[in-house]
Design an enzyme around this catalytic site. Sequence first.
Site, PDB file in Angstrom:
ATOM      1  N   ASN A 143       1.406 -28.715  51.296  1.00 19.15           N
ATOM      2  CA  ASN A 143       1.931 -27.345  51.413  1.00 19.15           C
ATOM      3  C   ASN A 143       1.664 -26.491  50.169  1.00 19.15           C
ATOM      4  O   ASN A 143       1.474 -25.290  50.274  1.00 19.15           O
ATOM      5  CB  ASN A 143       3.421 -27.353  51.789  1.00 19.15           C
ATOM      6  CG  ASN A 143       4.294 -28.042  50.774  1.00 19.15           C
ATOM      7  OD1 ASN A 143       3.825 -28.842  49.972  1.00 19.15           O
ATOM      8  ND2 ASN A 143       5.579 -27.744  50.799  1.00 19.15           N
ATOM      9  N   GLU A 242      10.199 -35.806  44.649  1.00 20.03           N
ATOM     10  CA  GLU A 242      10.572 -34.440  45.020  1.00 20.03           C
ATOM     11  C   GLU A 242      10.434 -34.377  46.535  1.00 20.03           C
ATOM     12  O   GLU A 242       9.323 -34.337  47.059  1.00 20.03           O
ATOM     13  CB  GLU A 242       9.658 -33.457  44.288  1.00 20.03           C
ATOM     14  CG  GLU A 242      10.283 -32.107  44.101  1.00 20.03           C
ATOM     15  CD  GLU A 242       9.964 -31.183  45.231  1.00 20.03           C
ATOM     16  OE1 GLU A 242      10.764 -31.158  46.206  1.00 20.03           O
ATOM     17  OE2 GLU A 242       8.940 -30.507  45.188  1.00 20.03           O
ATOM     18  N   CYS A 276       9.795 -26.828  50.506  1.00 22.22           N
ATOM     19  CA  CYS A 276      11.011 -27.638  50.424  1.00 22.22           C
ATOM     20  C   CYS A 276      12.194 -26.798  49.951  1.00 22.22           C
ATOM     21  O   CYS A 276      13.333 -27.206  50.106  1.00 22.22           O
ATOM     22  CB  CYS A 276      10.785 -28.843  49.530  1.00 22.22           C
ATOM     23  SG  CYS A 276       9.941 -28.417  48.024  1.00 22.22           S
ATOM     24  N   GLU A 454      10.656 -31.481  37.502  1.00 29.76           N
ATOM     25  CA  GLU A 454       9.267 -31.126  37.199  1.00 29.76           C
ATOM     26  C   GLU A 454       9.228 -29.765  36.511  1.00 29.76           C
ATOM     27  O   GLU A 454      10.023 -28.882  36.834  1.00 29.76           O
ATOM     28  CB  GLU A 454       8.437 -31.118  38.475  1.00 29.76           C
ATOM     29  CG  GLU A 454       8.332 -32.517  39.066  1.00 29.76           C
ATOM     30  CD  GLU A 454       7.275 -32.651  40.149  1.00 29.76           C
ATOM     31  OE1 GLU A 454       6.424 -33.552  40.025  1.00 29.76           O
ATOM     32  OE2 GLU A 454       7.304 -31.878  41.117  1.00 29.76           O
TER      33      GLU A 454
END
Length: 473
Positions: A143, A242, A276, A454
């Site tokens: 994505n 993640e 997400c 991150e």
Amino acid sequence: MYINGQWLSLERTFPVYNPATGERLAEVVDGGVEQAEAAIQAASAAFPAWAATTAYQRSALLYRAYELMMQRQQELARTMTSEQGKPLRAALNEVRYGADFLLWFAEEAKRMYGEIIPSARPDQRFLTQLMPVGVVAAITPWNYPVSMITRKLAPALAAGCTVVLKPAEATPLCALAMMEIFAEAGFPPGVINLVTAADPAPIGELFCTHPKVGKITFTGSTAVGRKLAQMAAPQLKRMSLELGGHAPFIVFDDADPVHAAKGATLVKFLNAGQACISPNRIYVQRGIAEPFLAAMTERVGALRVGDGMEQGVTVGPLVNEAAIDKVHRQVTDALEKGARLHVGGQRLREGGLERGHFYAPTLLSDVTPEMLIYREETFGPVAAVTVFDDPEQVLELANDTNYGLASYVYTRDIARAFRMFEGLRFGIVGINDINPTSAAAPFGGIKDSGMGREGARQGLLEYVEIKLGGFAI
Ligand code: ADP
């Protein structure tokens, strides 16, 4: 593929398709366990010398990769739009966001500080030093096919780790383009390796069980993340995960409903909802529900669906047929259980959209906890609105999910904003802010949304171990 500084070809290949047109864009090398093993060995052999470089040397290479990426931003964006589908302007934004991680960690590499810690004993000194974790195996999603690579590789490389990357099978062309940049920037052979594959499972298993892999970093679904964590557990491998999300988006009645509807539409339909951090439950307080829904209906209805290469298109295709089916199943289920449809609600097949995976931007209200969409991640262009009355209760509703990545609040009341920020059990809280992300800020979730952060200073710490020195003097 790119292993030990060499480009590698195999006879076995797999096709890459344009999700907007169905066109076959390329054939990419279909690697397997054998190539992944070679890549791990190369990364392992390259590790001692790479770990021994100075932070200034690593920084210079990252900075060079950043410059190359910025020079090639148009080309990278076109590659991204053609294999992933997002509108060209959004692709360009992603390339710049992705490049920012190289720049940020080029700078952060120089700040791998240790500490001198006072001891209770006069004849003792403590100091800590940060050590790279070793070979990092990175698995990235389709994505955000460029920025998810740099968000993992830049901190790993800055810390002195070597890397084996396995990108998503839907978007290997972006990964190949990035690898050309890393190769040209001058990273030594074996420091960065790329294995492309149609079937990720055996390679994932090798990463998780290989004694020479020090750390797994993964972005993708919760189901796969859980599987990887299980496989890596016997060796207690370091992991950053993640995973999925189910973001609440809460609008209190002291907020401007039109402004909030604008924000909700922008963030919900970003990347056709395939993010997400995409809002999956929009809670609107009853007092402003009507103007909010009216403004959102108008905005969602005005989105233009199509091939992301075309000017003016704001929503591209979904990644594949399975994504269309999932979205439509959630919409049908919601309508059967009493949701109200304001706009959208069907697949789009006409006006040049016949060959792609397009779904109409959709707005539902009267969404209730019994509906699939209220619990399952949608990953598609559907906004689901629930009206609430009790401002105390909405925090409980918002927290009632196994996920814990992003959340959003619209309010003008500073005390309420603080209470929500402190009460929401999510890794990220946007207060009147639909874009709480940056290379400088720690991104990540809790609970089923994963572990680790991150970007930011914290992003570097994911790739190091702390070594303590005790000196008796
Ligand atoms: P999505 O459902 O969003 O496609 P996935 O978790 O399936 O998310 O994919 C994210 C990344 O994980 C991709 O690179 C994909 O190839 C990889 N992947 C999928 N299944 C596995 C698996 N069993 N082992 C290792 N990697 C996997």
